[in-house]
Design an enzyme around this catalytic site. Structure first.
Site, PDB file in Angstrom:
ATOM      1  N   ASP A 146     -29.015 -32.747 -66.079  1.00  0.00           N
ATOM      2  CA  ASP A 146     -30.353 -32.402 -65.605  1.00  0.00           C
ATOM      3  C   ASP A 146     -30.249 -31.791 -64.203  1.00  0.00           C
ATOM      4  OD1 ASP A 146     -33.427 -33.469 -66.481  1.00  0.00           O
ATOM      5  OD2 ASP A 146     -33.158 -32.844 -64.398  1.00  0.00           O
ATOM      6  N   ILE A 147     -31.032 -30.765 -63.947  1.00  0.00           N
ATOM      7  CA  ILE A 147     -30.982 -30.064 -62.662  1.00  0.00           C
ATOM      8  C   ILE A 147     -31.541 -30.923 -61.523  1.00  0.00           C
ATOM      9  CG2 ILE A 147     -33.252 -28.924 -62.704  1.00  0.00           C
ATOM     10  CD1 ILE A 147     -31.743 -26.305 -62.003  1.00  0.00           C
ATOM     11  N   GLU A 202     -42.450 -31.669 -70.057  1.00  0.00           N
ATOM     12  CA  GLU A 202     -42.640 -30.408 -69.325  1.00  0.00           C
ATOM     13  C   GLU A 202     -41.994 -29.219 -70.023  1.00  0.00           C
ATOM     14  OE1 GLU A 202     -41.206 -31.098 -65.388  1.00  0.00           O
ATOM     15  OE2 GLU A 202     -43.013 -32.192 -64.791  1.00  0.00           O
ATOM     16  N   HIS A 229     -35.776 -32.509 -76.005  1.00  0.00           N
ATOM     17  CA  HIS A 229     -34.620 -32.956 -75.230  1.00  0.00           C
ATOM     18  C   HIS A 229     -34.653 -34.471 -75.128  1.00  0.00           C
ATOM     19  CE1 HIS A 229     -37.956 -31.773 -72.648  1.00  0.00           C
ATOM     20  NE2 HIS A 229     -37.613 -32.745 -71.817  1.00  0.00           N
ATOM     21  N   HIS A 263     -33.366 -37.452 -72.864  1.00  0.00           N
ATOM     22  CA  HIS A 263     -32.801 -37.804 -71.560  1.00  0.00           C
ATOM     23  C   HIS A 263     -31.834 -38.965 -71.769  1.00  0.00           C
ATOM     24  CE1 HIS A 263     -35.941 -35.736 -69.026  1.00  0.00           C
ATOM     25  NE2 HIS A 263     -36.670 -35.914 -70.119  1.00  0.00           N
TER      26      HIS A 263
END
Ligand code: 5GP
Length: 125
Positions: free
Chosen positions: A39-40, A105, A110, A112
């Site tokens: 994750d960014i 978002e 996805h 996590h």
């Protein structure tokens, strides 16, 4: 902006662009059906995102429309990624936000994977 998980797939979303190689990512794992990357904006010392390569808006969309092979690959890969990252002994959390109340978002499914510290209660009260 929160995702409406009932909308059709929008292939301009950021994860579609990562899948097409238009944007970089720090890859953790890849196979025929699955890509995983860091994750960014990590919320834990380990914060990996696991995505199907197919065009699915959300967990709802994926669980309804994905093939058995895609679903098996996604579940198997998610567990393998956590094992290979050494997360099993200390423990980890998987989470898939789906739709407005979840705060999703990015409109591409996805999962996590959070780990690396005590993660606290599952939800704030
Ligand atoms: P959501 O709120 O949709 O469940 O989570 C979206 C996640 O995607 C967030 O944790 C956010 O930090 C991550 N993210 C958003 N844009 C990018 C990006 O361009 N690259 C990566 N690696 N992660 C991103």
């Amino acid at each position: 902006m929160a995702v409406d998980a009932t909308q059709p797939y929008d292939d301009s979303n950021i994860f579609a662009r990562i899948l097409r190689g238009e944007l970089p990512s720090k890859k953790v794992y890849e196979d025929e059906h699955v890509l995983a990357f860091h994750d960014i904006n990590p919320l834990a010392p380990t914060h990996i995102l696991v995505i199907p390569k197919g065009a699915y808006v959300s967990w709802d969309d994926f669980s309804e429309k994905a093939s058995d092979a895609e679903i098996a690959a996604f579940v198997r890969a998610s567990g393998r990624i956590a094992r290979e990252a050494g997360l099993v002994e200390s423990g980890y959390r998987v989470l898939a936000n789906t739709g407005p109340n979840s705060g999703q978002e990015v409109p591409h499914l996805h999962l996590h994977v959070f780990a690396g510290r005590p993660l606290g209660p599952m939800l704030a009260r």
